[in-house]
Design an enzyme around this catalytic site. Structure first.
Site, PDB file in Angstrom:
ATOM      1  N   ARG A 115       0.822  -1.214   0.000  1.00 44.84           N
ATOM      2  CA  ARG A 115       0.000   0.000   0.000  1.00 44.84           C
ATOM      3  C   ARG A 115       0.850   1.255   0.000  1.00 44.84           C
ATOM      4  O   ARG A 115       0.569   2.223  -0.680  1.00 44.84           O
ATOM      5  CB  ARG A 115      -0.907   0.031   1.243  1.00 44.84           C
ATOM      6  N   SER A 153      -6.583  -4.262   8.115  1.00 48.30           N
ATOM      7  CA  SER A 153      -7.497  -4.996   9.009  1.00 48.30           C
ATOM      8  C   SER A 153      -7.340  -4.498  10.442  1.00 48.30           C
ATOM      9  O   SER A 153      -8.320  -4.356  11.170  1.00 48.30           O
ATOM     10  CB  SER A 153      -7.195  -6.491   8.968  1.00 48.30           C
TER      11      SER A 153
END
Ligand code: PNS
Length: 204
Positions: A115, A153
Site C-alpha cells: 500500500r 485490518s
C-alpha cells in the site's frame, strides 16, 4: 529469440510481450494473509490478481499467534461471499510455512499487496525469506487502488471497536459481521466521518 532488424522489430516485441504475459498468467498463485477481517483493499487486490493469474488461491493463515477477532470459519464465510463472482478464485486455509502450502497446491507465485512505502520493508523481508526457503516461488507485488492505501485490518478492528464508522473501508457483509461481533455497548456509526471543509484564503 535473436533481435531482428527493422521492420520486423515491432513484431518481435509484440511476440515477446505475448510470451511474457502468457508466462505470468499461467499457473496458480497464492494470496496468503490473515484477513481478519477482509477489507476493501484485500478485495481490490483479489480482483486485480484474478485478472492476471489463471487461478488465485486466497489462503487464510490458521495458526496466527495474534488473537483474532474472527474465527477462520467466519473469515472463510465472508471471503466466500465476497469472491463468489470470481470464477478463478479459490479459498483455502493453511498452517505452518506458506511456501510448503504453496508447493502443496503447485502454486508458482505468491501475491502480496503493497500500500505504501512503509509496507515495503516487511514485505521485502518476507519475500526474500520465502525465496530462501523456496527459490522457485516468485513473489509478485500489486498495489491496491490508492483510495485504500491507508486501510488495514488492524485499523478497521481498532476503529470498529471504538464505535467509529468503517463504511467504505470494508465490504457491507464485513461491516454487518463487525456489528454482530462487537460488544452491544458499542454501536458502529452508520456514516463516514464528515470532513470539515478548509477555509479558502482570501485574495489580497
Ligand atoms: O495478512 P498478514 O498478517 O500480513 O499475512 C502474513 C502472512 C500470513 C502472509 C505471513 O505471516 C505468513 O506467510 N505466515 C506463515 C508462516 C511463514 O511462512 N513464515 C515465513 C514467511 S517470512
Amino acid at each position: 529469440m535473436p533481435s531482428p532488424r527493422l521492420p520486423h522489430r515491432i513484431f518481435y516485441y509484440a511476440e515477446l510481450n505475448r510470451r511474457l504475459r502468457g508466462r505470468l498468467t499461467k499457473g496458480i498463485a497464492v494470496y496468503p494473509g490473515s484477513f481478519d477481517p477482509p477489507t476493501n483493499g484485500h478485495l481490490d487486490l483479489i480482483e486485480r490478481g484474478s485478472k492476471i493469474f489463471e487461478e488465485l488461491v486466497v489462503a487464510i493463515l490458521r495458526n496466527s499467534e495474534k488473537s483474532p477477532m474472527f474465527t477462520v470459519s467466519e473469515r472463510l464465510e465472508m471471503l466466500r461471499e465476497l469472491t463468489a463472482d470470481l470464477k478463478n478464485v479459490r479459498l483455502d486455509t493453511f498452517d505452518g510455512l506458506m511456501v510448503e502450502f504453496a508447493k502443496s497446491i503447485d502454486a508458482k507465485c505468491v501475491l502480496r499487496g503493497i500500500r505504501a512505502i512503509s509496507d515495503y520493508e516487511y514485505e521485502l523481508q518476507m519475500a526474500l525469506m520465502n525465496r530462501k526457503l523456496e527459490p522457485t516461488l516468485e513473489t509478485v507485488f500489486m498495489m491496491p487502488a490508492d483510495k485504500y492505501s491507508y486501510v488495514s485490518s488492524r485499523l478497521v478492528r481498532e476503529v470498529a471497536q471504538a464505535g467509529g464508522p468503517v463504511k467504505g473501508l470494508v465490504p457491507d457483509v464485513v461491516e454487518q459481521k463487525l456489528r454482530e461481533k462487537l460488544d452491544p455497548a458499542y454501536k458502529l456509526r452508520d456514516t463516514q466521518l464528515v470532513e470539515v471543509p478548509r477555509k479558502r484564503k482570501r485574495k489580497a
